[in-house]
Motif scaffolding. Structure first.
Motif, mmCIF file in Angstrom:
data_model
loop_
_atom_site.group_PDB
_atom_site.id
_atom_site.type_symbol
_atom_site.label_atom_id
_atom_site.label_comp_id
_atom_site.label_asym_id
_atom_site.label_seq_id
_atom_site.Cartn_x
_atom_site.Cartn_y
_atom_site.Cartn_z
ATOM 1 N N MET A 1 5.181 -11.318 -6.112
ATOM 2 C CA MET A 1 5.333 -10.286 -4.892
ATOM 3 C C MET A 1 6.426 -9.520 -5.025
ATOM 4 S SD MET A 1 3.933 -9.365 -1.377
ATOM 5 C CE MET A 1 3.703 -7.898 -0.649
ATOM 6 N N LYS A 2 7.350 -8.524 -5.776
ATOM 7 C CA LYS A 2 8.732 -8.406 -5.543
ATOM 8 C C LYS A 2 9.230 -7.669 -4.854
ATOM 9 C CE LYS A 2 7.900 -7.029 -10.647
ATOM 10 N NZ LYS A 2 8.144 -6.136 -11.583
ATOM 11 N N ASN B 1 0.243 -12.832 -2.127
ATOM 12 C CA ASN B 1 -0.255 -13.056 -3.590
ATOM 13 C C ASN B 1 0.030 -11.988 -4.342
ATOM 14 O OD1 ASN B 1 0.200 -15.585 -2.410
ATOM 15 N ND2 ASN B 1 -1.938 -16.381 -2.324
ATOM 16 N N SER B 2 0.361 -10.725 -3.846
ATOM 17 C CA SER B 2 0.466 -9.190 -4.893
ATOM 18 C C SER B 2 0.718 -9.561 -5.488
ATOM 19 C CB SER B 2 0.639 -8.311 -3.676
ATOM 20 O OG SER B 2 0.850 -6.836 -4.555
ATOM 21 N N LYS B 3 0.160 -8.700 -6.965
ATOM 22 C CA LYS B 3 0.713 -7.806 -7.949
ATOM 23 C C LYS B 3 0.917 -6.588 -7.893
ATOM 24 C CE LYS B 3 -2.454 -11.276 -10.168
ATOM 25 N NZ LYS B 3 -3.911 -11.272 -11.033
ATOM 26 N N MET B 4 1.215 -6.698 -6.765
ATOM 27 C CA MET B 4 1.443 -4.885 -7.263
ATOM 28 C C MET B 4 0.717 -3.792 -7.860
ATOM 29 S SD MET B 4 3.535 -4.661 -3.911
ATOM 30 C CE MET B 4 4.191 -3.046 -4.410
ATOM 31 N N ILE B 5 -0.311 -3.880 -7.281
ATOM 32 C CA ILE B 5 -1.403 -2.611 -8.230
ATOM 33 C C ILE B 5 -0.969 -1.583 -7.012
ATOM 34 C CG2 ILE B 5 -3.637 -2.574 -9.073
ATOM 35 C CD1 ILE B 5 -3.496 -5.632 -10.171
ATOM 36 N N SER C 1 -4.086 -4.856 -4.802
ATOM 37 C CA SER C 1 -3.861 -5.605 -5.729
ATOM 38 C C SER C 1 -2.695 -6.522 -5.774
ATOM 39 C CB SER C 1 -5.278 -6.529 -6.635
ATOM 40 O OG SER C 1 -4.689 -7.592 -7.394
#
Length: 292
Positions: free
Chosen positions: A1-2, A114-118, A292
């Motif tokens: 996660m950024k 834990n997001s993929k930043m979708i 997500s």
């Protein structure tokens, strides 16, 4: 996660006080992030907090509450370049169900952590100057929501109780409806305009509704006997149309004049407007949602 700067807007009384537990979990899980937790105390706090968080440069705003809290937060972020995440802790959680997001708040927080930043862009419904994200309605559903807003028993059993009580006090409303595909004038039991396919509790009257098609799904039930109305309700459950009294169509805008004095439900919240003329439309892809 950024992202590092996350603002959580929490309704502490949502879910029977579950919001307080969510606050503790946020502090435990996001210890390594620059977080701010804003607790609502009254109506419109969530909306005002969202505007403030956006102006403060938050990377992500998280709505922690029910559909009403989400509506306030999301309404402040329409057409803004910031993602919004959902931690559903209310009773119906209609939009979270449509998006297939976790309904358990701990799993929802883990998804963010834990997001993929979708990010998905979703459509937003407009009723005069107000926004809705799931659905809005005039008639019987608005009556049931009004009754629900004045009683303490929540969850599905509370709503079903209010539906039953509403049968004894509801009177059909006179509508003049104009759209590009369908027009109607007369008395109606219900007019529901859906953006998503779930009203809450996995109940739907617009299973074909999509948050990404740029259209509103409209269900109109004309004045009929209670037996006929209940059979139409059963039809919604089994996804069948049992009556000519029910009309369904898709449109991107409609105008409605109503005798209900602007008495509506908006994303499951009772609202009294100061007008009988309603302009309802759709803003395509106007809200950024973290999925997500």
């Amino acid at each position: 996660m950024k992202v590092k700067k996350i603002h959580f807007i929490v309704n502490p009384i949502s879910g029977g006080g579950k919001g307080k537990e969510v606050e503790k979990s946020i502090r435990k899980l996001f210890y390594d992030y620059n977080i701010e937790i804003k607790l609502t105390e009254k109506k419109n706090d969530a909306h005002d907090f969202a505007i403030k968080s956006y102006n403060e440069g938050a990377d992500l705003i998280v709505s922690c509450g029910g559909d009403g809290t989400f509506n306030e937060v999301a309404s402040a972020l329409v057409n803004k370049d910031i993602p919004l995440a959902i931690v559903p802790i209310g009773s119906g959680n209609g939009l979270a169900r449509h998006l297939k997001l976790p309904l358990n708040y701990e799993k929802a927080l883990q998804l963010i952590l834990n997001s993929k930043m979708i990010i998905e862009k979703i459509d937003v419904g407009c009723l005069n100057e107000y926004f809705f994200f799931s659905n809005t309605g005039i008639g019987f559903d608005a009556e049931a929501v009004k009754v629900y807003s004045h009683q303490k028993q929540r969850q599905l059993i509370g709503y079903l109780k209010c539906v039953f009580l509403s049968i004894f006090q509801f009177k059909p409303v006179h509508l003049i409806l104009n759209s590009d595909v369908y027009n109607f004038e007369g008395k109606a039991m219900l007019l529901n305009i859906s953006n998503s396919n779930c009203m809450g509790y996995d109940f739907t009257i617009a299973p074909q509704a999509s948050l990404k098609d740029g259209l509103l799904d409209v269900n109109l039930v004309k004045k009929c006997s209670w037996f006929k109305f209940l059979s139409i309700g059963l039809g919604f459950v089994v996804k069948k149309n049992f009556s000519k009294k029910q009309s369904y169509f898709k449109t991107n805008h409609l105008n409605v004049k109503t005798s209900s004095n602007g008495f509506i439900q908006l994303d499951g919240e009772y609202m009294a407007l100061d007008t009988q003329e309603l302009k309802i439309s759709i803003l395509p892809q106007a809200l950024n949602i973290l999925v997500s």
